[in-house]
Motif scaffolding. Sequence first.
Motif, mmCIF file in Angstrom:
data_model
loop_
_atom_site.group_PDB
_atom_site.id
_atom_site.type_symbol
_atom_site.label_atom_id
_atom_site.label_comp_id
_atom_site.label_asym_id
_atom_site.label_seq_id
_atom_site.Cartn_x
_atom_site.Cartn_y
_atom_site.Cartn_z
ATOM 1 N N MET A 10 4.295 124.480 22.254
ATOM 2 C CA MET A 10 3.012 124.665 22.267
ATOM 3 C C MET A 10 2.023 123.790 22.815
ATOM 4 O O MET A 10 2.597 122.682 22.382
ATOM 5 N N ALA A 11 2.349 123.258 24.442
ATOM 6 C CA ALA A 11 1.602 122.211 24.732
ATOM 7 C C ALA A 11 0.475 122.620 24.616
ATOM 8 O O ALA A 11 -0.567 122.750 23.665
ATOM 9 N N SER A 12 -1.275 121.577 25.654
ATOM 10 C CA SER A 12 -2.345 121.790 26.116
ATOM 11 C C SER A 12 -2.333 121.371 27.115
ATOM 12 O O SER A 12 -1.593 121.055 28.438
ATOM 13 N N ALA A 13 -3.959 121.909 28.038
ATOM 14 C CA ALA A 13 -4.376 121.192 29.491
ATOM 15 C C ALA A 13 -4.683 119.786 28.512
ATOM 16 O O ALA A 13 -4.072 119.146 29.847
ATOM 17 N N ASN A 14 -4.767 119.399 27.074
ATOM 18 C CA ASN A 14 -4.772 117.811 27.512
ATOM 19 C C ASN A 14 -2.708 117.131 27.473
ATOM 20 O O ASN A 14 -3.077 116.361 27.431
ATOM 21 N N SER A 15 -2.380 117.757 28.276
ATOM 22 C CA SER A 15 -1.129 117.410 29.219
ATOM 23 C C SER A 15 -1.296 117.164 30.166
ATOM 24 O O SER A 15 -0.342 115.881 30.990
ATOM 25 N N PHE A 16 -1.730 117.642 30.516
ATOM 26 C CA PHE A 16 -3.021 116.592 31.980
ATOM 27 C C PHE A 16 -3.895 116.558 32.315
ATOM 28 O O PHE A 16 -3.954 115.305 33.165
ATOM 29 N N LYS B 121 0.591 115.731 23.385
ATOM 30 C CA LYS B 121 0.537 117.385 24.497
ATOM 31 C C LYS B 121 0.771 116.532 26.017
ATOM 32 O O LYS B 121 1.593 117.419 26.793
ATOM 33 N N GLY B 122 0.510 115.081 26.243
ATOM 34 C CA GLY B 122 1.444 114.936 27.277
ATOM 35 C C GLY B 122 3.113 114.559 27.188
ATOM 36 O O GLY B 122 3.866 114.492 27.829
ATOM 37 N N ALA B 123 3.190 114.148 26.035
ATOM 38 C CA ALA B 123 4.979 114.301 25.532
ATOM 39 C C ALA B 123 5.385 115.409 25.560
ATOM 40 O O ALA B 123 6.421 115.147 26.082
ATOM 41 N N ILE B 124 4.753 116.691 25.311
ATOM 42 C CA ILE B 124 5.338 117.835 24.836
ATOM 43 C C ILE B 124 5.978 118.171 26.163
ATOM 44 O O ILE B 124 6.515 118.648 26.799
ATOM 45 N N LEU B 125 4.805 117.609 27.572
ATOM 46 C CA LEU B 125 5.296 118.295 28.517
ATOM 47 C C LEU B 125 6.832 118.441 29.132
ATOM 48 O O LEU B 125 7.143 118.465 29.810
ATOM 49 N N MET B 126 6.813 116.314 29.358
ATOM 50 C CA MET B 126 7.601 115.897 29.767
ATOM 51 C C MET B 126 8.652 116.365 29.181
ATOM 52 O O MET B 126 10.404 116.439 29.149
ATOM 53 N N LEU B 127 8.900 116.328 27.968
ATOM 54 C CA LEU B 127 9.795 116.114 26.675
ATOM 55 C C LEU B 127 10.431 118.778 27.111
ATOM 56 O O LEU B 127 11.891 118.553 27.412
ATOM 57 N N ASN C 137 22.647 129.066 30.133
ATOM 58 C CA ASN C 137 21.063 130.204 29.773
ATOM 59 C C ASN C 137 20.001 130.115 29.032
ATOM 60 O O ASN C 137 19.585 130.974 28.294
ATOM 61 N N ILE C 138 19.934 128.325 28.511
ATOM 62 C CA ILE C 138 18.748 128.271 27.820
ATOM 63 C C ILE C 138 17.295 128.038 28.216
ATOM 64 O O ILE C 138 17.518 126.749 29.119
ATOM 65 N N ARG C 139 15.979 128.587 28.749
ATOM 66 C CA ARG C 139 15.035 128.174 28.671
ATOM 67 C C ARG C 139 14.049 127.714 28.176
ATOM 68 O O ARG C 139 14.387 127.824 27.317
ATOM 69 N N VAL C 140 13.843 126.887 28.783
ATOM 70 C CA VAL C 140 12.571 125.788 28.358
ATOM 71 C C VAL C 140 11.452 125.367 28.932
ATOM 72 O O VAL C 140 11.165 125.130 29.760
ATOM 73 N N ASN C 141 10.404 126.302 28.097
ATOM 74 C CA ASN C 141 9.039 126.588 29.330
ATOM 75 C C ASN C 141 7.350 125.673 27.755
ATOM 76 O O ASN C 141 7.817 126.199 26.692
ATOM 77 N N CYS C 142 6.995 125.503 28.710
ATOM 78 C CA CYS C 142 5.336 125.214 27.603
ATOM 79 C C CYS C 142 4.549 125.637 28.095
ATOM 80 O O CYS C 142 4.163 126.244 29.052
ATOM 81 N N ILE C 143 3.393 126.210 26.956
ATOM 82 C CA ILE C 143 1.899 127.193 27.620
ATOM 83 C C ILE C 143 1.005 126.313 27.057
ATOM 84 O O ILE C 143 0.953 125.219 25.688
ATOM 85 N N CYS C 144 -0.202 125.591 28.319
ATOM 86 C CA CYS C 144 -1.666 124.554 28.122
ATOM 87 C C CYS C 144 -2.477 125.014 28.124
ATOM 88 O O CYS C 144 -3.189 125.310 28.991
ATOM 89 N N PRO C 145 -2.861 124.887 26.567
ATOM 90 C CA PRO C 145 -3.841 126.412 26.935
ATOM 91 C C PRO C 145 -5.095 125.821 26.580
ATOM 92 O O PRO C 145 -5.322 124.413 26.362
ATOM 93 N N GLY C 146 -6.177 126.469 26.558
ATOM 94 C CA GLY C 146 -7.505 125.617 27.240
ATOM 95 C C GLY C 146 -7.923 125.698 25.213
ATOM 96 O O GLY C 146 -7.108 125.521 24.519
ATOM 97 N N TRP C 147 -9.799 125.998 25.263
ATOM 98 C CA TRP C 147 -10.008 125.865 24.177
ATOM 99 C C TRP C 147 -9.892 127.383 23.653
ATOM 100 O O TRP C 147 -10.420 127.683 23.678
#
Length: 252
Positions: free
Chosen positions: A138-144, A157-163, A175-185
């Motif tokens: 779970m990242a955030s719109a604050n990753s951007f 949250k910026g760090a989570i995006l790059m990690l 075969n391990i996928r790693v993705n993140c979600i960047c919600p707004g409010w």
Amino acid sequence: MRLATKVAIVTGAARGIGEAIAKRFAEEGARVVVTDLRETGEDTAKAICDTGGEAVFFKCDVSQAEEVRNLIAFTIEKYGKLDVLCNNAAVNIPGSVVDLEEEVWDRTMEINVKSMFLTGKYAIPEMIKAGGGSIVNMASANSFVAEPLLSAYVASKGAILMLTKQMALDFAQNNIRVNCICPGWVDTTFNDAHAELFGGREKVLESIRDIQPIGRTILPREIANVALFLASDEASAMTGSAVVPDGGVTAK
Ligand SMILES: NC(=O)c1ccc[n+]([C@@H]2O[C@H](COP(=O)([O-])OP(=O)(O)OC[C@H]3O[C@@H](n4cnc5c(N)ncnc54)[C@H](O)[C@@H]3O)[C@@H](O)[C@H]2O)c1
């Protein structure tokens, strides 16, 4: 049943978005380890079981290596494998770099970022044994985009995006996928302390259209639906991606 046969861990699942994700995963057939610092995580697991799902609560502070190691060991002992790890737990304590206490900065980084290092460290070897897996951070719109008076949180949250991207590269061959979600409010109590600095939640909500173009807060279940997609085999070609259910915040 998009997660039939899968075993999933959801961190920070006592309330808010994590609770919605744990329930959504269970609705789709996953056996869910609900984990949180708060004992009320037990209520999330009970609600899942009461509606015919399979879940168990395990108390864990995700910033502590020993507790994370125990969480993964418990999951393997209970369900025999681990397919999905949703790293959702976080804190959001507002302040500029001048206002914020050093301990608050350190604790934010430990809970929001180091936790993902720790869960990955102990969960990934088990996923490799199982032939693969999906990690949803779970990242955030604050990753951007940054926001005033939110220094530690925005940095975390910026760090989570790059990690997320970095881990995706290391384990794609497994075969391990790693993705993140960047919600707004999203409509939880998570942002209340920050909103207080701008006149309180109700006052901030008055200008929601200026903040979030869809003109409303997002429901936890709307984020859970994205987590479900990324966790499931439907997202089999996606790794290192950031999905942005932000109500248009970063389109501005
Ligand atoms: N609410 C929003 O507007 C919003 C927006 C973008 C991203 N997010 C992200 O979504 C996630 C969930 O947020 P939420 O709104 O549901 O918040 P929330 O405060 O309702 O839930 C967070 C949960 O994490 C748990 N937690 C905190 N520290 C922990 C620790 N050390 N170990 C284990 N559990 C711990 C809390 O007890 C709580 O149950 C967070 O990663 C947050 O950054 C939220």
